[in-house]
Design a protein around this motif. Structure first.
Motif, mmCIF file in Angstrom:
data_model
loop_
_atom_site.group_PDB
_atom_site.id
_atom_site.type_symbol
_atom_site.label_atom_id
_atom_site.label_comp_id
_atom_site.label_asym_id
_atom_site.label_seq_id
_atom_site.Cartn_x
_atom_site.Cartn_y
_atom_site.Cartn_z
ATOM 1 N N THR A 289 98.390 2.586 -36.002
ATOM 2 C CA THR A 289 99.150 2.940 -37.204
ATOM 3 C C THR A 289 99.294 1.726 -38.113
ATOM 4 O O THR A 289 99.092 1.816 -39.323
ATOM 5 C CB THR A 289 100.535 3.490 -36.812
ATOM 6 O OG1 THR A 289 100.347 4.646 -35.983
ATOM 7 C CG2 THR A 289 101.356 3.855 -38.029
ATOM 8 N N GLU A 290 99.634 0.578 -37.537
ATOM 9 C CA GLU A 290 99.828 -0.660 -38.301
ATOM 10 C C GLU A 290 98.566 -1.055 -39.076
ATOM 11 O O GLU A 290 98.653 -1.539 -40.201
ATOM 12 C CB GLU A 290 100.242 -1.789 -37.350
ATOM 13 C CG GLU A 290 100.448 -3.126 -38.002
ATOM 14 C CD GLU A 290 101.733 -3.224 -38.812
ATOM 15 O OE1 GLU A 290 101.797 -4.117 -39.684
ATOM 16 O OE2 GLU A 290 102.672 -2.434 -38.596
ATOM 17 N N PHE A 291 97.406 -0.847 -38.485
ATOM 18 C CA PHE A 291 96.152 -1.285 -39.089
ATOM 19 C C PHE A 291 95.301 -0.116 -39.590
ATOM 20 O O PHE A 291 94.094 -0.261 -39.785
ATOM 21 C CB PHE A 291 95.358 -2.131 -38.088
ATOM 22 C CG PHE A 291 95.981 -3.467 -37.835
ATOM 23 C CD1 PHE A 291 95.681 -4.561 -38.641
ATOM 24 C CD2 PHE A 291 96.894 -3.643 -36.804
ATOM 25 C CE1 PHE A 291 96.284 -5.788 -38.431
ATOM 26 C CE2 PHE A 291 97.492 -4.871 -36.581
ATOM 27 C CZ PHE A 291 97.194 -5.944 -37.391
ATOM 28 N N ALA A 292 95.924 1.021 -39.836
ATOM 29 C CA ALA A 292 95.190 2.230 -40.234
ATOM 30 C C ALA A 292 94.321 2.014 -41.471
ATOM 31 O O ALA A 292 93.168 2.467 -41.518
ATOM 32 C CB ALA A 292 96.159 3.386 -40.462
ATOM 33 N N ASP A 293 94.842 1.319 -42.470
ATOM 34 C CA ASP A 293 94.070 1.098 -43.702
ATOM 35 C C ASP A 293 92.829 0.252 -43.459
ATOM 36 O O ASP A 293 91.749 0.553 -43.959
ATOM 37 C CB ASP A 293 94.945 0.451 -44.778
ATOM 38 C CG ASP A 293 96.016 1.390 -45.305
ATOM 39 O OD1 ASP A 293 95.903 2.617 -45.087
ATOM 40 O OD2 ASP A 293 96.968 0.896 -45.930
ATOM 41 N N GLN A 294 92.974 -0.814 -42.675
ATOM 42 C CA GLN A 294 91.837 -1.687 -42.393
ATOM 43 C C GLN A 294 90.801 -0.981 -41.516
ATOM 44 O O GLN A 294 89.595 -1.153 -41.704
ATOM 45 C CB GLN A 294 92.297 -2.981 -41.705
ATOM 46 C CG GLN A 294 93.144 -3.863 -42.594
ATOM 47 C CD GLN A 294 94.650 -3.640 -42.383
ATOM 48 O OE1 GLN A 294 95.107 -2.537 -42.108
ATOM 49 N NE2 GLN A 294 95.417 -4.700 -42.523
ATOM 50 N N ILE A 295 91.274 -0.193 -40.565
ATOM 51 C CA ILE A 295 90.365 0.562 -39.693
ATOM 52 C C ILE A 295 89.583 1.576 -40.525
ATOM 53 O O ILE A 295 88.371 1.722 -40.373
ATOM 54 C CB ILE A 295 91.152 1.238 -38.543
ATOM 55 C CG1 ILE A 295 91.672 0.145 -37.583
ATOM 56 C CG2 ILE A 295 90.291 2.254 -37.804
ATOM 57 C CD1 ILE A 295 92.723 0.623 -36.602
ATOM 58 N N ALA A 296 90.267 2.226 -41.458
ATOM 59 C CA ALA A 296 89.600 3.179 -42.356
ATOM 60 C C ALA A 296 88.613 2.467 -43.276
ATOM 61 O O ALA A 296 87.508 2.968 -43.524
ATOM 62 C CB ALA A 296 90.635 3.945 -43.173
ATOM 63 N N ALA A 297 88.994 1.289 -43.766
ATOM 64 C CA ALA A 297 88.116 0.532 -44.663
ATOM 65 C C ALA A 297 86.813 0.134 -43.977
ATOM 66 O O ALA A 297 85.763 0.047 -44.622
ATOM 67 C CB ALA A 297 88.838 -0.708 -45.186
ATOM 68 N N ASP A 298 86.865 -0.085 -42.672
ATOM 69 C CA ASP A 298 85.661 -0.427 -41.900
ATOM 70 C C ASP A 298 84.868 0.822 -41.487
ATOM 71 O O ASP A 298 83.838 0.703 -40.836
ATOM 72 C CB ASP A 298 86.040 -1.208 -40.640
ATOM 73 C CG ASP A 298 86.269 -2.676 -40.905
ATOM 74 O OD1 ASP A 298 85.835 -3.176 -41.960
ATOM 75 O OD2 ASP A 298 86.881 -3.340 -40.046
ATOM 76 N N ASN A 299 85.383 1.981 -41.841
ATOM 77 C CA ASN A 299 84.769 3.258 -41.460
ATOM 78 C C ASN A 299 84.685 3.435 -39.953
ATOM 79 O O ASN A 299 83.757 4.062 -39.440
ATOM 80 C CB ASN A 299 83.378 3.424 -42.099
ATOM 81 C CG ASN A 299 83.474 3.607 -43.585
ATOM 82 O OD1 ASN A 299 84.295 4.385 -44.075
ATOM 83 N ND2 ASN A 299 82.663 2.878 -44.329
ATOM 84 N N ARG B 114 93.162 -9.944 -35.822
ATOM 85 C CA ARG B 114 94.492 -9.589 -36.339
ATOM 86 C C ARG B 114 95.178 -8.567 -35.434
ATOM 87 O O ARG B 114 96.391 -8.647 -35.224
ATOM 88 C CB ARG B 114 94.377 -9.070 -37.769
ATOM 89 C CG ARG B 114 94.042 -10.218 -38.743
ATOM 90 C CD ARG B 114 93.962 -9.761 -40.174
ATOM 91 N NE ARG B 114 92.767 -8.921 -40.287
ATOM 92 C CZ ARG B 114 92.589 -7.951 -41.155
ATOM 93 N NH1 ARG B 114 93.507 -7.681 -42.042
ATOM 94 N NH2 ARG B 114 91.486 -7.249 -41.173
ATOM 95 N N ILE B 115 94.424 -7.614 -34.902
ATOM 96 C CA ILE B 115 94.990 -6.604 -33.996
ATOM 97 C C ILE B 115 95.529 -7.270 -32.732
ATOM 98 O O ILE B 115 96.659 -7.005 -32.301
ATOM 99 C CB ILE B 115 93.929 -5.527 -33.661
ATOM 100 C CG1 ILE B 115 93.750 -4.579 -34.854
ATOM 101 C CG2 ILE B 115 94.294 -4.761 -32.395
ATOM 102 C CD1 ILE B 115 92.589 -3.604 -34.716
ATOM 103 N N ILE B 116 94.733 -8.131 -32.128
ATOM 104 C CA ILE B 116 95.159 -8.799 -30.893
ATOM 105 C C ILE B 116 96.343 -9.717 -31.171
ATOM 106 O O ILE B 116 97.324 -9.722 -30.411
ATOM 107 C CB ILE B 116 93.974 -9.545 -30.253
ATOM 108 C CG1 ILE B 116 92.918 -8.534 -29.769
ATOM 109 C CG2 ILE B 116 94.448 -10.438 -29.097
ATOM 110 C CD1 ILE B 116 91.589 -9.157 -29.373
ATOM 111 N N ALA B 117 96.283 -10.480 -32.244
ATOM 112 C CA ALA B 117 97.399 -11.372 -32.597
ATOM 113 C C ALA B 117 98.677 -10.570 -32.845
ATOM 114 O O ALA B 117 99.770 -10.988 -32.433
ATOM 115 C CB ALA B 117 97.032 -12.209 -33.816
#
Length: 124
Positions: free
Chosen positions: A73-83, A106-109
């Motif tokens: 959820t926190e990284f939803a935009d970045q995950i979507a941007a990477d397709n 960034r996810i691991i950190a």
């Protein structure tokens, strides 16, 4: 790399997929040497002070990374941007897509910081 990871990697039939998973696992170990390596649920996972940080698995069409639902959820935009094809608790990186190591970092950190005081394996 621990023997359980090697056994897991040896079972990946496609040499290019095996090499890619090995590269990602080695990258995690190098970037985050404090993480403990474990093999659970038939997949390589990394933990910190007994709490889950991230796991990886493979399927015919993709490699998956699983950092838990809150992180997805926190990284939803970045995950979507990477397709990357997101699930509720994991993302799928097609074998034809590049691995976004900056995003993984960034996810691991985030998980390390967010779970610094966590006393359970999973978030509550």
């Amino acid at each position: 790399m621990i023997a359980a990871f090697e056994t897991y990697l040896d079972k990946i039939e496609d040499p290019s997929q095996q090499a890619r998973v090995r590269e990602v696992l080695n990258w995690v170990q190098t970037a985050f040497p404090q993480l403990e390596q474990r093999f659970a649920w038939n997949q390589p996972i990394f933990t910190d002070h007994g709490t889950f940080i991230i796991g990886f698995s493979v399927a015919k069409a993709h490699m998956a990374f699983a950092p838990e639902g809150a992180v997805m959820t926190e990284f939803a935009d970045q995950i979507a941007a990477d397709n990357y094809n997101p699930g509720k608790k994991f993302g799928r990186i097609k074998w034809t897509q590049p691995v976004d190591y900056d995003l993984l970092k960034r996810i691991i950190a985030f998980n390390l910081a967010d779970k610094a005081d966590c006393t359970t394996f999973w978030r509550k």
